[in-house]
Write a protein that holds these residues in place. Structure first.
Motif, mmCIF file in Angstrom:
data_model
loop_
_atom_site.group_PDB
_atom_site.id
_atom_site.type_symbol
_atom_site.label_atom_id
_atom_site.label_comp_id
_atom_site.label_asym_id
_atom_site.label_seq_id
_atom_site.Cartn_x
_atom_site.Cartn_y
_atom_site.Cartn_z
ATOM 1 N N LYS A 63 -30.230 -51.776 50.814
ATOM 2 C CA LYS A 63 -28.830 -51.337 50.825
ATOM 3 C C LYS A 63 -28.697 -50.054 50.019
ATOM 4 O O LYS A 63 -28.841 -50.054 48.802
ATOM 5 N N THR A 65 -25.872 -47.234 49.282
ATOM 6 C CA THR A 65 -24.438 -47.020 49.386
ATOM 7 C C THR A 65 -24.156 -45.541 49.174
ATOM 8 O O THR A 65 -24.646 -44.945 48.214
ATOM 9 N N GLN A 104 -20.457 -45.137 53.548
ATOM 10 C CA GLN A 104 -21.273 -45.962 54.430
ATOM 11 C C GLN A 104 -22.377 -46.626 53.629
ATOM 12 O O GLN A 104 -22.670 -46.258 52.499
ATOM 13 N N GLN A 105 -22.953 -47.633 54.257
ATOM 14 C CA GLN A 105 -24.152 -48.259 53.730
ATOM 15 C C GLN A 105 -25.210 -48.193 54.814
ATOM 16 O O GLN A 105 -24.903 -48.295 55.997
ATOM 17 N N TYR A 106 -26.442 -47.991 54.364
ATOM 18 C CA TYR A 106 -27.545 -47.963 55.312
ATOM 19 C C TYR A 106 -28.796 -48.548 54.676
ATOM 20 O O TYR A 106 -28.853 -48.766 53.469
ATOM 21 N N THR A 138 -31.623 -46.858 66.358
ATOM 22 C CA THR A 138 -30.462 -47.235 67.159
ATOM 23 C C THR A 138 -30.899 -48.232 68.220
ATOM 24 O O THR A 138 -32.082 -48.340 68.547
ATOM 25 N N GLN A 156 -31.282 -47.096 59.075
ATOM 26 C CA GLN A 156 -30.430 -47.857 59.994
ATOM 27 C C GLN A 156 -29.087 -48.071 59.315
ATOM 28 O O GLN A 156 -29.023 -48.612 58.208
ATOM 29 N N THR A 157 -28.013 -47.635 59.941
ATOM 30 C CA THR A 157 -26.676 -47.785 59.375
ATOM 31 C C THR A 157 -26.270 -49.253 59.376
ATOM 32 O O THR A 157 -26.454 -49.951 60.367
ATOM 33 N N SER A 158 -25.730 -49.687 58.251
ATOM 34 C CA SER A 158 -25.242 -51.062 58.127
ATOM 35 C C SER A 158 -23.743 -51.136 58.385
ATOM 36 O O SER A 158 -23.246 -52.116 58.901
ATOM 37 N N GLY A 159 -23.006 -50.100 57.976
ATOM 38 C CA GLY A 159 -21.562 -50.094 58.184
ATOM 39 C C GLY A 159 -20.925 -48.915 57.497
ATOM 40 O O GLY A 159 -21.553 -48.203 56.731
ATOM 41 N N GLY A 160 -19.655 -48.708 57.803
ATOM 42 C CA GLY A 160 -18.903 -47.627 57.196
ATOM 43 C C GLY A 160 -18.653 -46.500 58.175
ATOM 44 O O GLY A 160 -19.036 -46.567 59.342
ATOM 45 N N LEU A 161 -18.009 -45.476 57.689
ATOM 46 C CA LEU A 161 -17.687 -44.315 58.500
ATOM 47 C C LEU A 161 -17.886 -43.071 57.657
ATOM 48 O O LEU A 161 -17.349 -42.960 56.559
#
Length: 177
Positions: A63, A65, A104-106, A138, A156-161
């Protein structure tokens, strides 16, 4: 104007320091999270298995951030492996400047092709600048990449914008187990 620059720099340092503090110190569950993260990344992109199998070692950051508004910062902790065995912990920190906003988190994994690349990383001599690039994993995407200077990086993106057009770099620390 000078006061504004100083304020922005202080805010950046606080963001990076806060992000690093958020992910805590050496924890047994970090090893478990790192293993699960790499397995999930391989499941999404099976070609990564050959990097894992052929690499001298690798570092997995489950993770990372990242946050930005003009100036950005990112941080995360991960586990470093040699011969598929945890050898230590690494901290990733990143500062970027440019047109950027969001958070974002990745996940990130760095594969080391040989002993020389591994030793550079564990001796804190690896820094990625604005010229370095990571391959983003992806769904359905192809991973056709080779090692560059003994290193291959995948995210790899975990979430966020995040909207971003920036330059900066990643820096790593290493602490043996």
């Amino acid at each position: 104007m000078q006061n504004l620059k100083s304020l922005v720099m202080i805010m950046t340092i606080c963001v990076v320091t806060g992000l690093q503090a958020q992910v805590g110190g050496w924890k047994a569950d970090l090893i478990e999270d790192s293993g699960k993260t790499l397995d999930a990344m391989i499941e999404k992109q099976p070609k990564l298995q050959s990097f894992k199998d052929k690499s001298y070692g690798y570092a997995v950051f489950p993770k990372v951030t990242k946050g930005a508004l003009g100036i950005g910062g990112a941080g995360g902790k991960g586990i470093v492996y040699k011969d598929h065995v945890p050898t230590g912990q690494s901290t990733l920190s990143q500062v970027t400047v440019g047109f950027q906003a969001g958070g974002q988190q990745y996940k990130e994994v760095i594969f080391f092709e040989n002993e020389e690349a591994f030793k550079k990383f564990t001796n804190k001599k690896v820094k990625f600048d604005g010229q370095a690039s990571a391959v983003a994993i992806t769904d359905g995407g192809s991973v056709d990449v080779a090692f560059k200077d003994g290193i291959a990086v995948f995210t790899q993106t975990s979430g966020g914008l995040m909207f971003e057009a920036s330059i900066g770099g990643q820096h790593f620390s290493y602490k043996a187990k």
